[in-house]
Write a protein that holds these residues in place. Structure first.
Motif, PDB file in Angstrom:
ATOM      1  N   HIS A   1      -4.971  -3.614  -8.395  1.00  0.00           N
ATOM      2  CA  HIS A   1      -4.616  -5.043  -8.264  1.00  0.00           C
ATOM      3  C   HIS A   1      -4.888  -5.793  -9.561  1.00  0.00           C
ATOM      4  O   HIS A   1      -4.040  -6.556 -10.039  1.00  0.00           O
ATOM      5  N   GLN A   2      -6.062  -5.565 -10.149  1.00  0.00           N
ATOM      6  CA  GLN A   2      -6.419  -6.272 -11.381  1.00  0.00           C
ATOM      7  C   GLN A   2      -5.497  -5.898 -12.537  1.00  0.00           C
ATOM      8  O   GLN A   2      -5.202  -6.735 -13.397  1.00  0.00           O
ATOM      9  N   LEU A   3      -5.067  -4.664 -12.567  1.00  0.00           N
ATOM     10  CA  LEU A   3      -4.198  -4.187 -13.654  1.00  0.00           C
ATOM     11  C   LEU A   3      -2.723  -4.502 -13.391  1.00  0.00           C
ATOM     12  O   LEU A   3      -1.868  -4.128 -14.187  1.00  0.00           O
ATOM     13  N   GLU A   4      -2.450  -5.175 -12.256  1.00  0.00           N
ATOM     14  CA  GLU A   4      -1.089  -5.585 -11.882  1.00  0.00           C
ATOM     15  C   GLU A   4      -0.160  -4.378 -11.775  1.00  0.00           C
ATOM     16  O   GLU A   4       0.958  -4.362 -12.292  1.00  0.00           O
ATOM     17  N   LEU A   5      -0.654  -3.353 -11.061  1.00  0.00           N
ATOM     18  CA  LEU A   5       0.115  -2.114 -10.884  1.00  0.00           C
ATOM     19  C   LEU A   5       0.470  -1.867  -9.413  1.00  0.00           C
ATOM     20  O   LEU A   5       0.820  -0.749  -9.039  1.00  0.00           O
ATOM     21  N   ASN A   6       0.385  -2.917  -8.594  1.00  0.00           N
ATOM     22  CA  ASN A   6       0.582  -2.742  -7.151  1.00  0.00           C
ATOM     23  C   ASN A   6       1.930  -2.121  -6.800  1.00  0.00           C
ATOM     24  O   ASN A   6       2.035  -1.387  -5.814  1.00  0.00           O
ATOM     25  N   ASN A   7       2.968  -2.421  -7.567  1.00  0.00           N
ATOM     26  CA  ASN A   7       4.302  -1.869  -7.283  1.00  0.00           C
ATOM     27  C   ASN A   7       4.534  -0.520  -7.948  1.00  0.00           C
ATOM     28  O   ASN A   7       5.598   0.082  -7.766  1.00  0.00           O
ATOM     29  N   LYS A   8       3.527  -0.048  -8.690  1.00  0.00           N
ATOM     30  CA  LYS A   8       3.682   1.197  -9.445  1.00  0.00           C
ATOM     31  C   LYS A   8       2.792   2.335  -8.914  1.00  0.00           C
ATOM     32  O   LYS A   8       3.124   3.504  -9.070  1.00  0.00           O
ATOM     33  N   VAL A   9       1.660   1.955  -8.330  1.00  0.00           N
ATOM     34  CA  VAL A   9       0.668   2.949  -7.913  1.00  0.00           C
ATOM     35  C   VAL A   9       0.545   2.943  -6.393  1.00  0.00           C
ATOM     36  O   VAL A   9       0.437   1.892  -5.762  1.00  0.00           O
ATOM     37  N   HIS A  10       0.528   4.156  -5.800  1.00  0.00           N
ATOM     38  CA  HIS A  10       0.516   4.288  -4.346  1.00  0.00           C
ATOM     39  C   HIS A  10      -0.553   5.289  -3.904  1.00  0.00           C
ATOM     40  O   HIS A  10      -0.590   6.418  -4.395  1.00  0.00           O
ATOM     41  N   PHE A  11      -1.413   4.851  -2.984  1.00  0.00           N
ATOM     42  CA  PHE A  11      -2.445   5.724  -2.420  1.00  0.00           C
ATOM     43  C   PHE A  11      -1.907   6.326  -1.118  1.00  0.00           C
ATOM     44  O   PHE A  11      -1.616   5.604  -0.165  1.00  0.00           O
ATOM     45  N   LEU A  12      -1.777   7.637  -1.074  1.00  0.00           N
ATOM     46  CA  LEU A  12      -1.176   8.307   0.082  1.00  0.00           C
ATOM     47  C   LEU A  12      -2.204   8.842   1.069  1.00  0.00           C
ATOM     48  O   LEU A  12      -1.843   9.345   2.134  1.00  0.00           O
ATOM     49  N   GLY A  13      -3.482   8.768   0.708  1.00  0.00           N
ATOM     50  CA  GLY A  13      -4.517   9.286   1.602  1.00  0.00           C
ATOM     51  C   GLY A  13      -4.605  10.800   1.568  1.00  0.00           C
ATOM     52  O   GLY A  13      -3.979  11.465   0.734  1.00  0.00           O
ATOM     53  N   LYS A  14      -5.370  11.348   2.486  1.00  0.00           N
ATOM     54  CA  LYS A  14      -5.556  12.795   2.561  1.00  0.00           C
ATOM     55  C   LYS A  14      -4.391  13.416   3.314  1.00  0.00           C
ATOM     56  O   LYS A  14      -4.062  13.001   4.426  1.00  0.00           O
ATOM     57  N   LEU A  15      -3.765  14.429   2.718  1.00  0.00           N
ATOM     58  CA  LEU A  15      -2.602  15.082   3.319  1.00  0.00           C
ATOM     59  C   LEU A  15      -2.859  16.570   3.520  1.00  0.00           C
ATOM     60  O   LEU A  15      -3.659  17.178   2.815  1.00  0.00           O
ATOM     61  N   GLU A  16      -2.155  17.153   4.488  1.00  0.00           N
ATOM     62  CA  GLU A  16      -2.207  18.602   4.698  1.00  0.00           C
ATOM     63  C   GLU A  16      -1.414  19.301   3.593  1.00  0.00           C
ATOM     64  O   GLU A  16      -0.621  18.674   2.879  1.00  0.00           O
ATOM     65  N   GLN A  17      -1.619  20.617   3.485  1.00  0.00           N
ATOM     66  CA  GLN A  17      -1.044  21.372   2.376  1.00  0.00           C
ATOM     67  C   GLN A  17       0.480  21.277   2.327  1.00  0.00           C
ATOM     68  O   GLN A  17       1.066  21.098   1.248  1.00  0.00           O
ATOM     69  N   ASP A  18       1.138  21.375   3.476  1.00  0.00           N
ATOM     70  CA  ASP A  18       2.599  21.301   3.479  1.00  0.00           C
ATOM     71  C   ASP A  18       3.081  19.904   3.089  1.00  0.00           C
ATOM     72  O   ASP A  18       4.154  19.749   2.467  1.00  0.00           O
ATOM     73  N   GLU A  19       2.293  18.876   3.414  1.00  0.00           N
ATOM     74  CA  GLU A  19       2.640  17.508   3.020  1.00  0.00           C
ATOM     75  C   GLU A  19       2.449  17.315   1.514  1.00  0.00           C
ATOM     76  O   GLU A  19       3.228  16.599   0.876  1.00  0.00           O
ATOM     77  N   VAL A  20       1.418  17.954   0.966  1.00  0.00           N
ATOM     78  CA  VAL A  20       1.209  17.902  -0.482  1.00  0.00           C
ATOM     79  C   VAL A  20       2.413  18.519  -1.188  1.00  0.00           C
ATOM     80  O   VAL A  20       2.910  17.980  -2.192  1.00  0.00           O
ATOM     81  N   LYS A  21       2.880  19.632  -0.651  1.00  0.00           N
ATOM     82  CA  LYS A  21       4.049  20.289  -1.261  1.00  0.00           C
ATOM     83  C   LYS A  21       5.261  19.354  -1.252  1.00  0.00           C
ATOM     84  O   LYS A  21       6.006  19.280  -2.244  1.00  0.00           O
ATOM     85  N   GLN A  22       5.471  18.645  -0.153  1.00  0.00           N
ATOM     86  CA  GLN A  22       6.607  17.730  -0.075  1.00  0.00           C
ATOM     87  C   GLN A  22       6.515  16.622  -1.125  1.00  0.00           C
ATOM     88  O   GLN A  22       7.529  16.214  -1.704  1.00  0.00           O
ATOM     89  N   GLU A  23       5.306  16.151  -1.391  1.00  0.00           N
ATOM     90  CA  GLU A  23       5.133  15.129  -2.428  1.00  0.00           C
ATOM     91  C   GLU A  23       5.351  15.727  -3.828  1.00  0.00           C
ATOM     92  O   GLU A  23       5.906  15.067  -4.709  1.00  0.00           O
TER      93      GLU A  23
END
Length: 387
Positions: free
Chosen positions: A261-283
């Motif tokens: 937020h402070q660096l004004e990157l809200n539209n550029k940076v996304h937190f996806l949380g913890k994902l399973e292995q197959d979901e990591v592959k999709q990303e």
């Protein structure tokens, strides 16, 4: 051959560095017993799981639990219990600590094993004599935090361990050199790098006009994520267009979100949380570039997976990462804690000729398939236990 593996808990689905090892050893005819602090019935591993004594905040209840564990060890494993007591006495442990050692290791003292292997160096603290007491060989794995960080906060924590007859498993040549500096014979230190499922993670790269970046990591200060965000802030001010995704969760999430937020990157940076292995592959499929800018890293499976899938990797020069990615040959290495240097490298890599990127990817994929497969890792562990 029967291997006892000491871990904090039953490996989760995502902890492939343990699950692949256990399944591989079982496939080669070895029996594996897990000794854990936290038991979970949800596991695909077909092996015996033995939980350590469970204590509560109730001191009276703990006294009964301790007495029960002590008597159990004494009657079901008298010879091992007596030997542990004498070995701990030889190491100048107090009477109270000798009794406590018997209690906390009571679930192991009644076992008959060929090897007792501690999955992390920290798991062997206060258990340095248990393997000898039960007549088993002792193995210890160092993986990163337990080797580089924990001893800084707990000076001398491995003093007793390093005096014992132990076969060590490390992830990198750097770790091996550090242990040799502790006067441990080179022949007692075996480097076995992590491995990945190359049937799941394979080259499917694509480059888009807008560069997409990904990091898979615990949200912890040691991963250097704040420096990555600083680097992207520099690039954003230069007019460099990008998208950056972070997979993982942890204690630093709120601080990092506020930094975004402070660096004004809200539209550029996304937190996806913890994902399973197959979901990591999709990303990873949606990504062109992978960044791991840690302050310390034992080796990092996520970087191996990214290379296997044809992602151009940019990493810090932290410990095992310089062996994971070969600078300018299979990816790029940047000095840690230098967001300006990281920003410049990201921009330079994006502007590389496509043929150069594809050549790097080809070399990285070839190296992963040759050196970091489950099959090779299991063969090395079989040698570890049999030679």
């Amino acid at each position: 051959m029967k291997i006892g593996l000491v871990l904090p808990s039953v490996p989760a689905y995502s902890e492939t560095f343990f699950t692949s090892k256990i399944k591989g050893l079982q496939a080669n005819g070895l029996e594996v017993v897990l000794f854990v602090n936290h038991f979970s019935s949800k596991t695909s591993l077909h092996c015996n799981v033995v939980s350590s004594p469970k204590f509560s905040k109730n001191k009276l209840k703990n006294s009964f639990i301790s007495l029960h564990c002590f008597l159990k060890a004494l009657f079901l494993g008298y010879a091992s219990t007596r030997k542990l007591y004498l070995l701990d006495k030889k190491d100048n442990l107090s009477f109270a600590k000798r009794i406590k050692s018997i209690v906390i290791n009571s679930h192991i003292l009644t076992q008959k094993l060929d090897w007792l292997h501690f999955g992390f160096g920290t798991m062997a603290i206060n258990r340095e004599n248990v393997a000898e007491a039960i007549g088993a060989k002792m193995g210890v794995s160092f993986r990163g935090f337990d080797h580089y960080v924990y001893p800084l906060k707990n000076v001398g924590c491995y003093k007793i361990l390093f005096s014992k007859k132990v076969k060590y498993h490390v992830l990198s040549e750097g770790m091996k050199s550090d242990l040799m500096n502790q006067l441990i014979p080179e022949e007692n230190i075996i480097k076995i790098t992590p491995a990945i499922d190359t049937n799941l993670f394979f080259n499917e790269n694509s480059f888009e006009n807008m560069p997409t970046f990904l990091t898979v990591a615990r949200l912890h200060w040691i991963k250097g994520l704040d420096y990555i965000l600083e680097a992207f802030s520099i690039l954003n001010k230069r007019g460099f267009d990008f998208q950056y995704k972070i997979i993982g969760d942890g204690a630093e999430k709120e601080r990092l979100q506020f930094l975004v937020h402070q660096l004004e990157l809200n539209n550029k940076v996304h937190f996806l949380g913890k994902l399973e292995q197959d979901e990591v592959k999709q990303e990873l499929l949606k990504t062109s570039y992978y960044i791991q800018y840690s302050h310390q890293e034992g080796f990092c499976n996520a970087v191996l997976e990214a290379q296997a899938m044809g992602k151009v990797c940019i990493v810090s020069d932290a410990d095992g990462l310089i062996e994971n990615v070969l600078d300018k040959k299979t990816g790029f290495v940047v000095p840690k804690r230098n967001p300006e240097a990281l920003a410049n490298k990201i921009e330079a890599v994006f502007n590389l000729n496509r043929d150069v990127k594809e050549f790097l990817i080809e070399k990285a994929v070839e190296r992963i398939k040759s050196n970091f497969t489950f099959e090779k890792q299991i063969n090395q562990f079989m040698d570890f236990y049999t030679k």
